[in-house]
Motif scaffolding. Structure first.
Motif, mmCIF file in Angstrom:
data_model
loop_
_atom_site.group_PDB
_atom_site.id
_atom_site.type_symbol
_atom_site.label_atom_id
_atom_site.label_comp_id
_atom_site.label_asym_id
_atom_site.label_seq_id
_atom_site.Cartn_x
_atom_site.Cartn_y
_atom_site.Cartn_z
ATOM 1 N N ALA A 42 -18.524 -36.323 24.292
ATOM 2 C CA ALA A 42 -19.459 -35.346 24.558
ATOM 3 C C ALA A 42 -20.833 -35.599 23.960
ATOM 4 O O ALA A 42 -21.882 -35.343 24.460
ATOM 5 C CB ALA A 42 -18.768 -34.003 24.269
ATOM 6 N N LEU A 43 -20.670 -36.220 22.733
ATOM 7 C CA LEU A 43 -21.836 -36.327 21.937
ATOM 8 C C LEU A 43 -22.539 -37.720 22.410
ATOM 9 O O LEU A 43 -23.598 -38.158 21.867
ATOM 10 C CB LEU A 43 -21.553 -36.490 20.397
ATOM 11 C CG LEU A 43 -21.100 -35.115 19.937
ATOM 12 C CD1 LEU A 43 -20.729 -35.307 18.454
ATOM 13 C CD2 LEU A 43 -22.275 -34.099 19.975
ATOM 14 N N GLY A 44 -21.713 -38.388 23.501
ATOM 15 C CA GLY A 44 -22.437 -39.753 23.890
ATOM 16 C C GLY A 44 -23.657 -39.518 24.774
ATOM 17 O O GLY A 44 -23.985 -40.795 25.131
ATOM 18 N N ASP A 45 -23.922 -38.489 25.228
ATOM 19 C CA ASP A 45 -24.927 -38.087 25.988
ATOM 20 C C ASP A 45 -26.163 -37.679 25.094
ATOM 21 O O ASP A 45 -26.084 -36.885 24.356
ATOM 22 C CB ASP A 45 -24.481 -37.111 27.098
ATOM 23 C CG ASP A 45 -25.670 -36.598 27.985
ATOM 24 O OD1 ASP A 45 -25.558 -37.209 29.294
ATOM 25 O OD2 ASP A 45 -26.358 -35.948 27.673
ATOM 26 N N PRO A 46 -27.393 -38.209 25.595
ATOM 27 C CA PRO A 46 -28.607 -38.010 24.929
ATOM 28 C C PRO A 46 -28.805 -36.103 24.892
ATOM 29 O O PRO A 46 -29.211 -35.828 23.765
ATOM 30 C CB PRO A 46 -29.771 -38.764 25.502
ATOM 31 C CG PRO A 46 -28.987 -39.767 26.175
ATOM 32 C CD PRO A 46 -27.657 -39.142 26.709
ATOM 33 N N VAL A 47 -28.775 -35.914 26.133
ATOM 34 C CA VAL A 47 -29.036 -34.394 26.244
ATOM 35 C C VAL A 47 -27.917 -33.421 25.212
ATOM 36 O O VAL A 47 -28.306 -32.652 24.480
ATOM 37 C CB VAL A 47 -28.963 -33.929 27.309
ATOM 38 C CG1 VAL A 47 -29.193 -32.541 27.903
ATOM 39 C CG2 VAL A 47 -30.244 -34.516 28.381
ATOM 40 N N ARG A 48 -26.818 -33.995 25.386
ATOM 41 C CA ARG A 48 -25.785 -33.081 24.497
ATOM 42 C C ARG A 48 -25.904 -33.240 23.090
ATOM 43 O O ARG A 48 -25.789 -32.447 22.321
ATOM 44 C CB ARG A 48 -24.380 -33.444 25.192
ATOM 45 C CG ARG A 48 -24.017 -33.005 26.400
ATOM 46 C CD ARG A 48 -22.569 -32.837 26.796
ATOM 47 N NE ARG A 48 -22.265 -34.283 27.131
ATOM 48 C CZ ARG A 48 -22.065 -34.780 28.363
ATOM 49 N NH1 ARG A 48 -22.554 -33.941 29.389
ATOM 50 N NH2 ARG A 48 -21.684 -36.171 28.228
ATOM 51 N N LEU A 49 -26.316 -34.418 22.678
ATOM 52 C CA LEU A 49 -26.512 -34.736 21.262
ATOM 53 C C LEU A 49 -27.705 -34.025 20.937
ATOM 54 O O LEU A 49 -27.560 -33.254 19.788
ATOM 55 C CB LEU A 49 -26.729 -36.231 20.982
ATOM 56 C CG LEU A 49 -26.925 -36.640 19.635
ATOM 57 C CD1 LEU A 49 -25.554 -36.213 18.851
ATOM 58 C CD2 LEU A 49 -27.134 -38.305 19.454
ATOM 59 N N GLN A 50 -28.727 -33.836 21.413
ATOM 60 C CA GLN A 50 -29.970 -32.956 21.342
ATOM 61 C C GLN A 50 -29.599 -31.483 21.216
ATOM 62 O O GLN A 50 -29.980 -30.848 20.338
ATOM 63 C CB GLN A 50 -31.050 -33.204 22.314
ATOM 64 C CG GLN A 50 -31.795 -34.632 22.145
ATOM 65 C CD GLN A 50 -32.865 -34.869 22.950
ATOM 66 O OE1 GLN A 50 -32.843 -34.398 24.114
ATOM 67 N NE2 GLN A 50 -33.880 -35.543 22.634
ATOM 68 N N LEU A 51 -28.850 -31.251 22.127
ATOM 69 C CA LEU A 51 -28.308 -29.773 22.204
ATOM 70 C C LEU A 51 -27.635 -29.269 20.912
ATOM 71 O O LEU A 51 -27.786 -28.228 20.154
ATOM 72 C CB LEU A 51 -27.529 -29.277 23.443
ATOM 73 C CG LEU A 51 -28.304 -29.189 24.645
ATOM 74 C CD1 LEU A 51 -27.484 -29.401 25.876
ATOM 75 C CD2 LEU A 51 -29.032 -27.903 24.836
ATOM 76 N N MET A 52 -26.569 -30.291 20.605
ATOM 77 C CA MET A 52 -25.868 -30.167 19.432
ATOM 78 C C MET A 52 -26.231 -29.983 18.081
ATOM 79 O O MET A 52 -26.131 -29.336 17.463
ATOM 80 C CB MET A 52 -24.501 -31.304 19.402
ATOM 81 C CG MET A 52 -23.553 -31.029 18.255
ATOM 82 S SD MET A 52 -22.415 -29.791 18.847
ATOM 83 C CE MET A 52 -22.535 -28.911 17.576
ATOM 84 N N SER A 53 -27.500 -30.907 18.172
ATOM 85 C CA SER A 53 -28.349 -30.783 17.007
ATOM 86 C C SER A 53 -29.093 -29.541 17.027
ATOM 87 O O SER A 53 -29.411 -28.956 15.792
ATOM 88 C CB SER A 53 -29.562 -32.085 16.874
ATOM 89 O OG SER A 53 -30.481 -31.925 15.992
#
Length: 129
Positions: A42-53
């Protein structure tokens, strides 16, 4: 005499203690890898990583989807898809309040992922990146 492997440890993603030693110390058991892989994926996608941050660093520990969506040049349904992926991977919790959904990170899961990726140099060696 037959060798018996130690029984696999049940991984509690909400636990404060690390689930397992860092992957640089011992091989990750298949059960642990199976449980943690969806979160890493899930964190391997740039958008999801930004959302998680954005969610993890939100003041007060939670953020409204109404504050997340404008930060991206994506449609609302696309952001909702990414948030659902983070939720299904166990990285965030969501709570509906009226028409809005509020998201908060699951710190226990983030601690488990961080512990697995911790790299400590062996004693006596200097650190080189």
């Amino acid at each position: 005499m037959s060798k018996q492997a130690a029984p696999p440890t049940v991984v509690d993603l909400a636990a404060d203690a690390p689930c397992c030693p860092p992957l640089t110390q011992v091989r990750v058991p298949v059960e642990t890898a199976t449980l943690l892989a969806p979160a890493f994926k899930a964190l391997g996608d740039p958008v999801r990583l930004q959302l998680m941050s954005m969610i993890a660093s939100a003041e007060g520990g939670e953020v409204c989807v109404c504050d997340l969506t404008p930060a991206f040049d994506l449609t609302g349904p696309t952001i909702s898809h990414h948030l659902r992926t983070l939720r299904e991977a166990g990285l965030v919790d969501a709570e509906r309040r009226g028409t809005w959904v509020y998201y908060r990170a699951r710190p226990g899961v983030l601690r488990q992922l961080a512990a697995l990726l911790t790299v400590e140099p062996p004693a006596g060696l200097t650190r080189r990146d």
